[in-house]
Scaffold this active site. Structure first.
Site, PDB file in Angstrom:
ATOM      1  N   HIS A  46       0.828  -1.200   0.000  1.00  0.00           N
ATOM      2  CA  HIS A  46       0.000   0.000   0.000  1.00  0.00           C
ATOM      3  C   HIS A  46       0.871   1.261   0.000  1.00  0.00           C
ATOM      4  CE1 HIS A  46       0.886  -0.653   4.249  1.00  0.00           C
ATOM      5  NE2 HIS A  46       0.563   0.604   4.487  1.00  0.00           N
ATOM      6  N   THR A  49       2.436   4.131  -4.459  1.00  0.00           N
ATOM      7  CA  THR A  49       3.466   4.092  -5.493  1.00  0.00           C
ATOM      8  C   THR A  49       4.678   3.261  -5.070  1.00  0.00           C
ATOM      9  OG1 THR A  49       4.301   6.182  -4.585  1.00  0.00           O
ATOM     10  CG2 THR A  49       2.901   6.324  -6.534  1.00  0.00           C
ATOM     11  N   ARG A  50       5.349   2.688  -6.074  1.00  0.00           N
ATOM     12  CA  ARG A  50       6.630   1.996  -5.900  1.00  0.00           C
ATOM     13  C   ARG A  50       7.508   2.318  -7.111  1.00  0.00           C
ATOM     14  NH1 ARG A  50       4.263   1.440  -1.877  1.00  0.00           N
ATOM     15  NH2 ARG A  50       4.120  -0.346  -0.450  1.00  0.00           N
ATOM     16  N   LYS A 262       6.525  12.354  -1.992  1.00  0.00           N
ATOM     17  CA  LYS A 262       6.569  11.215  -1.073  1.00  0.00           C
ATOM     18  C   LYS A 262       8.014  10.781  -0.898  1.00  0.00           C
ATOM     19  CE  LYS A 262       5.250   6.304  -0.828  1.00  0.00           C
ATOM     20  NZ  LYS A 262       4.607   5.197  -1.596  1.00  0.00           N
ATOM     21  N   HIS A 266      15.211   3.830   3.247  1.00  0.00           N
ATOM     22  CA  HIS A 266      15.326   2.389   3.015  1.00  0.00           C
ATOM     23  C   HIS A 266      15.925   1.661   4.212  1.00  0.00           C
ATOM     24  CE1 HIS A 266      15.888  -1.429   1.018  1.00  0.00           C
ATOM     25  NE2 HIS A 266      17.176  -1.391   1.289  1.00  0.00           N
ATOM     26  N   CYS A 312       4.411   1.006   6.716  1.00  0.00           N
ATOM     27  CA  CYS A 312       4.253  -0.271   6.040  1.00  0.00           C
ATOM     28  C   CYS A 312       5.316  -1.223   6.573  1.00  0.00           C
ATOM     29  CB  CYS A 312       4.334  -0.111   4.527  1.00  0.00           C
ATOM     30  SG  CYS A 312       5.950   0.419   3.919  1.00  0.00           S
ATOM     31  N   LYS A 345       8.632  -3.901  -7.566  1.00  0.00           N
ATOM     32  CA  LYS A 345       8.818  -3.739  -9.005  1.00  0.00           C
ATOM     33  C   LYS A 345       8.967  -5.079  -9.717  1.00  0.00           C
ATOM     34  CE  LYS A 345      12.656  -1.447  -8.220  1.00  0.00           C
ATOM     35  NZ  LYS A 345      12.875  -1.885  -6.799  1.00  0.00           N
TER      36      LYS A 345
END
Length: 377
Positions: A46, A49-50, A262, A266, A312, A345
């Site tokens: 969710h 975007t990725r 956004k 990482h 997330c 991806k």
């Protein structure tokens, strides 16, 4: 409803739903079970975007898989008639001496990718919203962009069902039993059997007996959307991005229909265990501070008020490489997990890989780096 299938997919998020689609498309009698109702907010897909990029550091199989994945996303767009991949480009920023950028540049030459090598001066001239030290360089992937993640999972779900797959949401799996001739999968209300199963539970592997020993560590991650100058940062003008700063790694997205910029980090994050409380955005000061500081450093005109935040789950392996392999001692059980915050991806090609492994017994992709045997369980 039937209780016997050729393949059962346990966990129908991005990887599982993709696998279900490619299996059903090949005429395989497929059941998909999920504890929630995909697409949902309890996994790793969710947040709208990725990034979809091709130039990868590390093992060269990632670049090959990214290129195939891109082809499959385009194919899915054609099948559904919906936009799933926005080709805004992706700009990878970092010190000219960064080993990751050097490795990515080598991959671009090996695969003939459309990538521009840019100096800090060139970057600042081209994208007025970026502030960079002179020691930085950028790799701009012109054909890359970002995926609309929930729309992608929804598209896989719709197409899987159209090809005959049975999808049961709100059906958590409580037990799996492997026998010589089949595998039995138990939910709180039913038992299903299949010749093969795929277990793709994301950050939830530890919730299922027999799978908690896998080297997959769930991590809580925070992302934020910040008010930005839309004349500089809208997706029509500005690319997706990654950058390194003081040993940290960040990724982000341009504005989309007034969403703001956004950004996420990482590395870092808080450990989480399935079944434990999942703390909302803002629980920790660094949820916003980490992201805001990075924007203030590199994109100060995108560091306006926080429009919204979200959390997330990452599912980290020790080396941040995937696990795509059979379960030890049970070759009827395929595992797909440990996608370590960079897997979405690849979900289209991972679904194709899993389908081919089950239907054909092999895959054209090199999945040897994803063997479970590289870890000591």
């Amino acid at each position: 409803m039937s209780t016997s299938y050729d393949v059962i997919v346990v966990g129908a998020g991005s990887m599982g739903m993709s696998a279900g689609y490619y299996l059903a498309r090949q005429g395989v009698k497929t059941l998909l079970l999920d504890a929630f109702d995909p697409p949902h907010t309890s996994g790793s897909h969710h947040g709208e975007t990725r990034l979809m990029r091709h130039a990868y550091a590390g093992n060269p199989t990632y670049t090959a898989m990214a290129l195939r994945s891109d082809e499959l996303w385009s194919e899915l767009e054609s099948v559904t008639g919906h936009t799933l991949l926005v080709r805004s480009g992706v700009l990878n920023l970092g010190s000219a001496e960064a080993s990751g950028l050097k490795s990515k540049w080598e991959r671009t030459k090996e695969h003939g990718l459309s990538v521009d090598y840019l100096t800090a001066e060139e970057i600042r001239f081209r994208w007025k919203g970026i502030r960079l030290p002179d020691s930085y360089i950028g790799l701009y992937e012109r054909q890359a962009g970002f995926l609309l993640s929930e729309a992608c999972v929804g598209a896989f779900r719709k197409q899987a069902a159209a090809h005959g797959a049975v999808i049961l949401p709100h059906s958590p799996v409580v037990r799996i039993e492997a026998a010589p001739s089949h595998v039995a999968v138990h939910t709180p209300t039913a038992k299903f059997t299949a010749e093969r199963i795929i277990v793709s539970l994301g950050a939830w592997f530890g919730f299922l007996d027999g799978f908690s020993q896998l080297p997959i560590r769930p991590v809580r991650k925070a992302v934020g959307w910040f008010e930005a100058d839309e004349t500089l940062f809208d997706h029509a003008e500005f690319p997706g991005f990654t950058f390194g700063w003081e040993g940290r790694g960040y990724y982000g997205f341009p504005g989309l229909k007034g969403s703001g910029v956004k950004i996420g980090r990482h590395d870092a994050g808080q450990p989480w265990q399935p079944g434990k409380a999942f703390e909302p955005f803002g629980t920790y000061p660094e949820d916003e501070q980490d992201l805001r500081q990075a924007l203030e450093q590199f994109m100060p005109r995108a560091s306006g008020r926080l429009l919204r935040g979200a959390v997330c789950k990452y599912e980290m392996t020790p080396d941040e490489d995937f696990i795509i392999d059979t379960y030890p001692e049970h070759d009827r059980i395929w595992l797909a997990g440990g996608f370590s915050g960079h897997g979405f991806k690849f979900s289209s090609v991972v679904g194709e890989i899993l389908s081919d492994l089950i239907v054909k017994g092999s895959t054209s992709q090199d999945i040897s780096p994803f063997s479970l045997s590289r870890f000591t369980l």
